[in-house]
Design an enzyme around this catalytic site. Structure first.
Site, PDB file in Angstrom:
ATOM      1  N   LYS A 179      70.335   6.924 -37.492  1.00  0.00           N
ATOM      2  CA  LYS A 179      69.774   5.981 -36.846  1.00  0.00           C
ATOM      3  C   LYS A 179      70.548   5.183 -36.970  1.00  0.00           C
ATOM      4  O   LYS A 179      69.873   4.799 -38.100  1.00  0.00           O
ATOM      5  CB  LYS A 179      68.307   6.582 -36.485  1.00  0.00           C
ATOM      6  CG  LYS A 179      68.061   7.797 -36.413  1.00  0.00           C
ATOM      7  CD  LYS A 179      65.881   8.386 -35.703  1.00  0.00           C
ATOM      8  CE  LYS A 179      66.153   9.218 -35.859  1.00  0.00           C
ATOM      9  NZ  LYS A 179      65.531  10.104 -37.364  1.00  0.00           N
ATOM     10  N   TYR A 197      65.483   5.614 -43.291  1.00  0.00           N
ATOM     11  CA  TYR A 197      65.341   6.352 -44.487  1.00  0.00           C
ATOM     12  C   TYR A 197      65.432   5.935 -45.830  1.00  0.00           C
ATOM     13  O   TYR A 197      64.191   6.396 -46.602  1.00  0.00           O
ATOM     14  CB  TYR A 197      64.981   7.597 -43.631  1.00  0.00           C
ATOM     15  CG  TYR A 197      64.844   8.281 -43.035  1.00  0.00           C
ATOM     16  CD1 TYR A 197      63.871   7.516 -41.764  1.00  0.00           C
ATOM     17  CD2 TYR A 197      65.186   9.577 -42.400  1.00  0.00           C
ATOM     18  CE1 TYR A 197      63.618   7.637 -40.499  1.00  0.00           C
ATOM     19  CE2 TYR A 197      64.728   9.333 -40.817  1.00  0.00           C
ATOM     20  CZ  TYR A 197      63.581   8.949 -40.645  1.00  0.00           C
ATOM     21  OH  TYR A 197      62.819  10.094 -38.761  1.00  0.00           O
ATOM     22  N   ASP A 208      68.358  15.942 -39.272  1.00  0.00           N
ATOM     23  CA  ASP A 208      68.111  14.340 -38.995  1.00  0.00           C
ATOM     24  C   ASP A 208      67.833  13.755 -39.988  1.00  0.00           C
ATOM     25  O   ASP A 208      66.418  13.823 -40.761  1.00  0.00           O
ATOM     26  CB  ASP A 208      67.141  14.598 -38.060  1.00  0.00           C
ATOM     27  CG  ASP A 208      66.326  13.369 -37.006  1.00  0.00           C
ATOM     28  OD1 ASP A 208      67.110  12.950 -36.264  1.00  0.00           O
ATOM     29  OD2 ASP A 208      65.660  12.309 -37.664  1.00  0.00           O
ATOM     30  N   HIS A 216      67.187   3.673 -33.341  1.00  0.00           N
ATOM     31  CA  HIS A 216      65.841   3.686 -33.928  1.00  0.00           C
ATOM     32  C   HIS A 216      65.018   3.504 -33.015  1.00  0.00           C
ATOM     33  O   HIS A 216      63.961   4.353 -32.810  1.00  0.00           O
ATOM     34  CB  HIS A 216      65.761   3.233 -35.081  1.00  0.00           C
ATOM     35  CG  HIS A 216      64.697   4.795 -36.844  1.00  0.00           C
ATOM     36  ND1 HIS A 216      65.041   4.569 -37.468  1.00  0.00           N
ATOM     37  CD2 HIS A 216      63.720   5.055 -36.089  1.00  0.00           C
ATOM     38  CE1 HIS A 216      64.384   5.517 -38.043  1.00  0.00           C
ATOM     39  NE2 HIS A 216      63.310   5.584 -37.099  1.00  0.00           N
TER      40      HIS A 216
END
Ligand code: A2P
Length: 291
Positions: A81, A56, A51, A114
């Site tokens: 996401k 990120y 994931d 997200h």
């Protein structure tokens, strides 16, 4: 509870896609060697569900870790996401293309919104979420995404999306761990046939020092992390534990040789607020709400 016995056991999503019951989290895994090596280590340790998220900043490293592991792409369930700055149909189409390029793959198994657009941010929040979702539906029909879902949606944001969606969301990924279980959202998702995934199933590590969790861990000769991961599994929630430490990555996978009793589950259910991030969708920190 359905009995799971390996990391690669699956739950079936509403469109028939199989989701491995434990995933490997990469939030706060720094881009570069650390994230790349963590993902490679996870795949070598038997995880087949990774994931990540564009926000990120580590999608390139995740892709490198996958390639270095030698595990074939089609054996891996890969989630990324969509970030809030890419809301709307056209931007969504481009955002996925950018994620695919960074990941070095031509499809993802699961793509998630997200964070929802909420009333506090825009009076048109419902329309904003729907226009993003129309992009998700198109990408899903085009085969670039095998399953689509959301993250951090409460019932208030999910209900209008479910009403207007042509392809309903199949997953909602939320913060979930002993000490913060979002029971109402989990129950709502279950009633709607939406699988729930747990981000930060260890409460970002903060739940691992809790006395109740540790007493239960000691009774089984297991770690506090095992108890948290097992707790999610027994709640029917798919945990995504994160670590960049090879010994922890391998050890966290050893959750199929014990089971929590009903009494232990009740004690974990009854824990007071613990390890909560403070990220509540309706009132999250400004960078999550506004970018
Ligand atoms: P690290 O990445 O340095 O190994 P969550 O999945 O809830 O977000 O929690 C992630 C945090 O928990 C990270 O700080 C991670 O540290 C830590 N962590 C993960 N597994 C373990 C474990 N088995 N024991 C102790 N800490 C752990």
């Amino acid at each position: 509870m359905k009995q799971f016995s390996t990391l690669t056991d699956t739950v079936r999503l509403a469109n028939g896609v199989e989701l491995p019951v434990v995933g490997f989290g990469t939030w706060q895994s720094p881009s570069g060697d650390i994230c790349r090596d963590a993902v490679k280590c996870a795949l070598e340790s038997g995880y087949r569900h990774i994931d990540t998220a564009s926000a990120y900043g580590n999608e390139e490293s995740v892709g490198e870790g996958i390639r270095l592991s030698g595990v074939r792409r089609e054996e891996i369930f890969l989630t990324t996401k969509h970030w809030i700055s890419d809301r709307g149909y056209d931007k969504t189409i481009r955002a996925l293309e950018d994620s695919l390029r960074r990941l070095g793959t031509d499809y993802v198994d699961l793509y998630l919104i997200h964070w929802p657009c909420v009333e506090k941010v825009s009076p048109d929040w419902e329309a904003v979420n729907l226009s993003t979702w129309r992009g998700f539906e198109k990408l899903c029909r085009d085969g670039k995404i095998r399953a689509i879902g959301v993250s951090n949606f409460l019932e208030g944001q999910l209900a209008p999306l479910l009403r207007d969606a042509e392809i309903p969301p199949m997953v909602n990924q939320i913060e979930f761990h002993p000490g913060y279980t979002q029971g109402e959202t989990v129950a709502y998702c279950r009633a709607q046939g939406i699988a729930v995934e747990a981000w930060s199933p260890l409460g970002c590590g903060k739940v691992l020092s809790d006395p109740t969790v540790n007493a239960i861990a000691a009774a089984h000769g297991k770690s506090a992390a095992h108890v948290c991961i097992r707790y999610a599994l027994q709640k029917g929630v798919v945990p995504l534990p994160k670590s960049v430490t090879p010994s922890r990555i391998a050890d966290n996978a050893k959750v199929f040789d014990f089971a929590l009793t009903e009494e232990e589950m009740d004690r974990l259910d009854a824990m007071p607020l613990c390890g909560y991030s403070g990220f509540y969708p309706d009132d999250a920190p400004a960078d999550v709400l506004y970018g």
